[in-house]
Design an enzyme around this catalytic site. Structure first.
Site, PDB file in Angstrom:
ATOM      1  N   SER A 182       0.862  -1.193   0.000  1.00  0.00           N
ATOM      2  CA  SER A 182       0.000   0.000   0.000  1.00  0.00           C
ATOM      3  C   SER A 182       0.888   1.230   0.000  1.00  0.00           C
ATOM      4  CB  SER A 182      -0.867   0.001   1.265  1.00  0.00           C
ATOM      5  OG  SER A 182      -1.442   1.272   1.482  1.00  0.00           O
ATOM      6  N   TYR A 239      -1.729  -0.618  10.409  1.00  0.00           N
ATOM      7  CA  TYR A 239      -1.851  -0.999   8.992  1.00  0.00           C
ATOM      8  C   TYR A 239      -0.647  -0.484   8.198  1.00  0.00           C
ATOM      9  CZ  TYR A 239      -4.127  -1.220   4.358  1.00  0.00           C
ATOM     10  OH  TYR A 239      -4.436  -1.479   3.044  1.00  0.00           O
TER      11      TYR A 239
END
Ligand code: NAI
Length: 257
Positions: free
Chosen positions: A142, A155
């Site tokens: 990501s 995350y």
């Protein structure tokens, strides 16, 4: 006009977290390029439904937090099909909490799926591929692995870890014909993002999360913006790419404003 030969004809692939969202789109893309795709997911019913939508799909229940279950997933696929050519380490989760209020269990719960799960997935796939002469591993990282990411410290830290692991695995495995690359999407309109719209709006103090995203990356991303890249990285067309991070974010990380 002569039709193009699918670039993944005869290849055997696994997509973790493949039941929905980005994983399901990647599974469909690999399938359309000729691969047999094993859709592996925590949610067995959804994995089965996704597999049935493919022309050569199979499903498997697998929780990537369970190292032994990931080992068995790879072992079963290799024993059924004789090889594993493509692994997409895609399974992931997200929760929203300001960093200073995040308790240790919340931190660990996301690391367990998004980093530990990728470790197991890449390790077992890497071993199997090294033993059989090669393959392509793709991690779903990501852009949050590159920059401060409010409300998702766990995350983002996991994704930074995935990017690092991808590079190390690529270097260790390159002598064995195994390539490992990371895809780094921006915000894509899957359940992971859309289901948390109200939470993001409240935590960030904004009226319209979609407008914030549109300002940063032009529009909300779609799974179809990302999935073709996975097929490219899975195929020999990307043969000189290894240990690389591929950003798909509508220009978000290219801009300072
Ligand atoms: P999603 O929530 O729509 O799908 C995630 C899938 O993973 C679900 O099918 C779920 O059942 C499965 N899963 C969750 N925990 C699992 C576990 N322990 N073992 C096996 N399967 C498990 O999410 P989305 O958006 O499709 O995300 C897929 C990947 O892409 C994740 O790694 C996510 O972090 C990454 N990503 C997503 C972005 C986005 O904006 N949607 C942006 C950048 C990366």
């Amino acid at each position: 006009m002569a039709s193009r030969t699918p670039v993944l004809q005869g290849k055997i692939a696994i997509v973790t977290g493949g039941a929905q969202g980005l994983g399901a789109a990647v599974a469909a893309e690999l399938d359309s390029e000729g691969a047999l795709v094993v859709v592996a997911d925590l949610n067995g019913d959804a994995a089965q439904a996704t597999a049935e939508s493919l022309s050569r799909g199979e499903s498997a229940v697998c929780d990537v937090r369970d190292d032994a279950a990931v080992a068995k997933l790879v072992e079963d696929v290799v024993s059924r099909h004789g090889t594993l050519d493509i692994m997409v380490a895609n399974a992931g989760i997200a929760t929203i909490t300001p960093f200073t209020e995040m308790d240790f269990d919340t931190w660990r719960s996301v690391l367990a799926v998004n980093l530990d799960g990728v470790f197991s997935t890449v390790r077992y796939a890497g071993r199997a591929m090294a033993a059989s002469g090669g393959g392509s591993i793709i991690t779903m990282a990501s852009i949050t692995g590159f920059a401060g990411s409010p409300l998702i410290a766990h995350y983002a830290a996991a994704k930074a870890g995935v990017i690092s692991l991808t590079k190390t695995a690529a270097v260790e495995l390159r002598g064995k014909g195994v390539r490992v690359n990371a895809i780094c999407p921006g915000f894509i309109g899957t359940e992971m993002v859309l289901d948390r719209k109200a939470e993001f709006e409240q935590a960030l103090g904004v009226d319209d999360f979609g407008a914030v995203i549109a300002q940063a990356q032009g529009r909300m991303g779609e799974v179809g913006d990302v999935a073709p890249l996975a097929a490219f990285l899975a195929s020999e067309r990307s043969r000189f790419s290894n240990g690389s991070t591929f950003v798909v974010d509508g220009g978000m990380t290219a801009s300072l404003v």
